[in-house]
Design an enzyme around this catalytic site. Sequence first.
Site, mmCIF file in Angstrom:
data_model
loop_
_atom_site.group_PDB
_atom_site.id
_atom_site.type_symbol
_atom_site.label_atom_id
_atom_site.label_comp_id
_atom_site.label_asym_id
_atom_site.label_seq_id
_atom_site.Cartn_x
_atom_site.Cartn_y
_atom_site.Cartn_z
ATOM 1 N N HIS A 109 0.873 -1.179 0.000
ATOM 2 C CA HIS A 109 0.000 0.000 0.000
ATOM 3 C C HIS A 109 0.909 1.227 0.000
ATOM 4 C CE1 HIS A 109 -3.870 2.006 1.500
ATOM 5 N NE2 HIS A 109 -2.959 2.963 1.552
ATOM 6 N N HIS A 142 2.209 5.069 -1.100
ATOM 7 C CA HIS A 142 1.842 6.423 -1.515
ATOM 8 C C HIS A 142 2.921 6.978 -2.444
ATOM 9 C CE1 HIS A 142 -1.446 7.476 1.604
ATOM 10 N NE2 HIS A 142 -1.369 6.168 1.471
ATOM 11 N N CYS A 190 -2.042 11.495 3.668
ATOM 12 C CA CYS A 190 -1.975 11.442 5.120
ATOM 13 C C CYS A 190 -2.066 12.851 5.690
ATOM 14 C CB CYS A 190 -0.663 10.787 5.557
ATOM 15 S SG CYS A 190 -0.427 10.809 7.342
#
Length: 302
Positions: A208, A210, A241
């Site tokens: 996962h 970014h 985030c």
Amino acid sequence: MNLPGSSVRLVEVGPRDGLQNEPGTIPTAVKLSLIERLADAGLTWIEATAFVSPKWVPQMADHGEIMTALAPRPGVRYPVLAPNLKGLEAAVAAGARDVAVFAAASESFSRKNINCGIDDSLDRFAPVMERARALDIPVRGYVSCTLGCPYEGEIPPEAVARVAARLHAMGCHEISLGDTIGTGTPLKARRMVERVAEVVPMAQLAAHFHDTYGQALANLYAVMELGIRTIDASVAGLGGCPYARGASGNVATEDVVYMLHGMGIDTGVDLAALVETAHWICGQLGRPVNSRVARAMAPCDA
């Protein structure tokens, strides 16, 4: 890398992770339409919403409406975030059949994000896991800050492995390893996954990543070489985030699909339909599309 013909499972996180920190209230109808469009494009794992307190995540306040309104589709699953027993019970009552919990590999991030330390956060999951097991509900575990923390900087792979091992031992069927602030690079990603794979089988790990520094695709390729076959991604690269300066969001699903198709891996996803969806949701949010593939494949009237 010998991957042609291999299968890669995509977990679309846009409707939850991608939208949860958006300013303003996104209409429930828009969220539902996004989920339906993603399913129409061929995505079969779509994280739909989060059963968390509206006080902390107001964007997800319509979680019950979302789940009850979703029409079942053969072969399509709609996991939801349910980090406590109250959330789990509400999710199941609304029809959820796949749930997820989350922890951090950074003590500072855990305290800032959920107001408790790592060990305490994991202890809180015990009743969730027990109840989910009794209901035969599979639970996915997320680990955030696996390649960097906005407060602590680099996170040792050993710290990630410790949290991942705890989640796996508690009964999580899959552990998603999150580069929450997008500071990872391929070699760091490889070393982290290699260490975690010593305590959790590779087949039960997901990436996962970014894309804050533009490294997400390179990092994904690096960990796919090791055996990762489940990838989290968000349509149009939505998300980010709120605790990390400049964290621009998840890797875009359409960018990942384009790369995989170029590697001879059939994802079952209609790339053109996915790109159309990326432009549609960005139009609904009043923002430009950030994904390179979506920009390159933009329809003439986009």
